[in-house]
Design an enzyme around this catalytic site. Structure first.
Site, PDB file in Angstrom:
ATOM      1  NE  ARG A  53      -2.833   0.370   3.339  1.00  0.00           N
ATOM      2  CZ  ARG A  53      -2.740   0.328   4.003  1.00  0.00           C
ATOM      3  NH1 ARG A  53      -1.496   1.742   4.669  1.00  0.00           N
ATOM      4  NH2 ARG A  53      -2.218  -0.250   5.834  1.00  0.00           N
ATOM      5  CE1 TYR A 106     -16.220  11.658 -15.301  1.00  0.00           C
ATOM      6  CE2 TYR A 106     -15.907  11.743 -13.615  1.00  0.00           C
ATOM      7  CZ  TYR A 106     -16.323  10.980 -14.276  1.00  0.00           C
ATOM      8  OH  TYR A 106     -16.740   9.899 -14.203  1.00  0.00           O
ATOM      9  CG  ASP A 178      -9.713  15.792 -14.806  1.00  0.00           C
ATOM     10  OD1 ASP A 178      -9.265  15.449 -15.742  1.00  0.00           O
ATOM     11  OD2 ASP A 178     -10.739  16.132 -14.093  1.00  0.00           O
ATOM     12  CE  LYS A 203     -12.317   7.674 -18.330  1.00  0.00           C
ATOM     13  NZ  LYS A 203     -13.376   9.203 -17.690  1.00  0.00           N
TER      14      LYS A 203
HETATM   15  C1  LIG Z   1     -13.146   9.406 -16.059  1.00  0.00           C
HETATM   16  C2  LIG Z   1     -12.895  10.917 -15.525  1.00  0.00           C
HETATM   17  C3  LIG Z   1     -12.626  10.977 -13.873  1.00  0.00           C
HETATM   18  C4  LIG Z   1     -13.239   9.959 -13.611  1.00  0.00           C
HETATM   19  O1  LIG Z   1     -11.913   9.016 -13.135  1.00  0.00           O
HETATM   20  P1  LIG Z   1     -11.844   7.383 -12.552  1.00  0.00           P
HETATM   21  O2  LIG Z   1     -10.734   6.887 -13.987  1.00  0.00           O
HETATM   22  O3  LIG Z   1     -13.584   7.081 -14.417  1.00  0.00           O
HETATM   23  O4  LIG Z   1     -12.114   7.594 -11.746  1.00  0.00           O
HETATM   24  C5  LIG Z   1     -12.304  12.652 -14.280  1.00  0.00           C
HETATM   25  N1  LIG Z   1     -12.199  13.105 -14.360  1.00  0.00           N
HETATM   26  C6  LIG Z   1     -12.849  13.375 -16.347  1.00  0.00           C
HETATM   27  C7  LIG Z   1     -12.246  14.420 -16.976  1.00  0.00           C
HETATM   28  C8  LIG Z   1     -12.929  12.293 -16.507  1.00  0.00           C
HETATM   29  O5  LIG Z   1     -13.165  12.130 -17.814  1.00  0.00           O
END
Ligand SMILES: *Cc1c(COP(=O)(O)O)cnc(C)c1O
Length: 383
Positions: A53, A106, A178, A203
């Protein structure tokens, strides 16, 4: 250690944090499937690892690579993008603190701030980040964080990162970007003055729709220590196989992002020419309201496109159900093309709020298949 600072993006993607294994020569970082590490006498750690961890060599390789890709000093990997988001906000905010967030954030980020962190006394103000004056007006003496997404989901709005960094600095707040939609290949917020970069590595970074993960990168050693304390203390860590899959995906990030951008440009051209398409949202288009800023801060414009169709919601739903190559699914950033209806799918929870999206809107995550096939698929779905 690879001297990653001097190398180009693709070299860093393939080598940063990924030197051949010193004991076996393994060219690829092994999947260190272990929870604990033998000690040579009490406290005698062989490689600095004591419990997975706290730290795991496969995860460390991913963290060093992510830091190198964003040009940051420190990287931290998480079990999901939301795990990274939760860690960042809880590390930076205390009860009574205030966060400025995008009015088209998001959905998961908005839900976490609005439904969870609010119970611990963290306040928030949603703002249109493409309007710097609105951000200046929203900042308060207790604002700790300005949270930025650019391009945004699903309307592809653009925020000027350098301008917002200056506003945050003046206010004594931290700027978090982000960077999920752009990926580290297309945009590097730390170079534009941001304090922290966040990714849902689920992504584009992972890129193959086969793993969930998140990341935080910063050059602020104090912030990184706070992130590390919570990463270990709260434990939203990825397993070694997830870290390995993400690293495997990263190796091709540059070629994938170039092809995503090439294909998106071709799909955009075809949509613009189609009589049943009423509006195309893509930051690469000269008439997009954020085009100039996007051209200044992004290398190219990426693989996400949204468009509206004649005939309202019914027509939009029909297009989504008629493509063959574009798979009807949530998420984005993988090699395969996806199509979705934000109003009924990813953004259904925004109905009736100020984050509500148009009913005739369709969102595409353009993959890296042959562009002609993607165009033909959309044309037949629109016919
Ligand atoms: C998918 C996404 C998230 C969240 O990420 P997860 O891996 O699904 O927890 C946060 N910000 C954006 C812009 C996203 O597309």
């Amino acid at each position: 250690m690879t001297d990653s600072g001097r190398h180009g993006f693709a070299t860093r993607a393939i080598h940063a944090g990924q030197d051949p294994d010193p004991t076996t020569g393994s060219v690829i970082v092994p999947i260190h499937a272990t929870s604990t590490y033998a000690q040579d006498g009490v406290g005698g750690l062989r490689g600095g690892f004591e419990y997975s961890r706290t730290g795991n060599p496969t995860r460390t390789a991913l963290e060093e690579c992510l830091a190198a890709l964003e040009g940051g000093r420190h990287g931290r990997a998480f079990a999901s993008g939301m795990g990274a988001t939760d860690t960042a906000l809880r590390a930076m905010c205390r009860p009574g603190d205030h966060v400025v967030i995008p009015n088209d954030a998001y959905g998961g980020t908005f839900r976490l701030i609005d439904k969870v962190l609010s119970q611990w006394g963290v306040q928030h103000t949603p703002v249109a980040l493409s309007d710097p004056d609105a951000v200046r007006a929203a900042v308060r003496p207790n604002t700790r964080v300005v949270w930025v997404e650019t391009p945004t989901n699903p309307l592809l709005n653009i925020a000027d990162i350098a301008v917002l960094a200056e506003i945050a600095r003046t206010a004594g707040a931290k700027l978090v970007v982000d960077n999920t939609f752009a990926s580290p290949y297309l945009q590097n917020p730390l170079e534009l003055g941001a304090d922290v970069v966040l990714h849902s590595t689920t992504k584009y970074v992972g890129g193959h729709s086969d793993v969930i993960g998140g990341a935080l990168v910063t050059s602020d050693t104090e912030l990184d220590a706070a992130f590390g304390f919570l990463q270990n203390g709260a434990g939203a860590v990825p397993g070694p196989f997830d870290a390995w899959l993400t690293l495997r995906g990263i190796k091709t990030l540059e070629v994938r992002m170039e092809k995503h951008s090439d294909n998106a440009e071709k799909v955009t051209e075809a949509l613009l020419r189609h009589p049943r398409v009423t509006r195309v949202l893509y930051p690469g288009l000269p008439d997009h309201p954020g085009h100039e800023v996007a051209a200044k801060q992004m290398r190219r414009f990426g693989g996400m496109i949204s468009f509206t169709v004649e005939g309202g919601e019914e027509a939009a739903l029909r297009v989504c159900s008629r493509t063959r190559l574009f798979t009807l699914a949530e998420s984005l950033g993988g090699v395969e093309s996806l199509i979705e209806h934000p109003g009924r799918m990813t953004h259904a929870s925004t109905a009736g709020s100020l984050l509500q999206v148009p009913a005739d809107l369709v969102r595409l995550s353009v993959g890296i298949e042959s562009a002609d096939d993607l165009v033909a698929d959309l044309q037949s779905a629109l016919a």
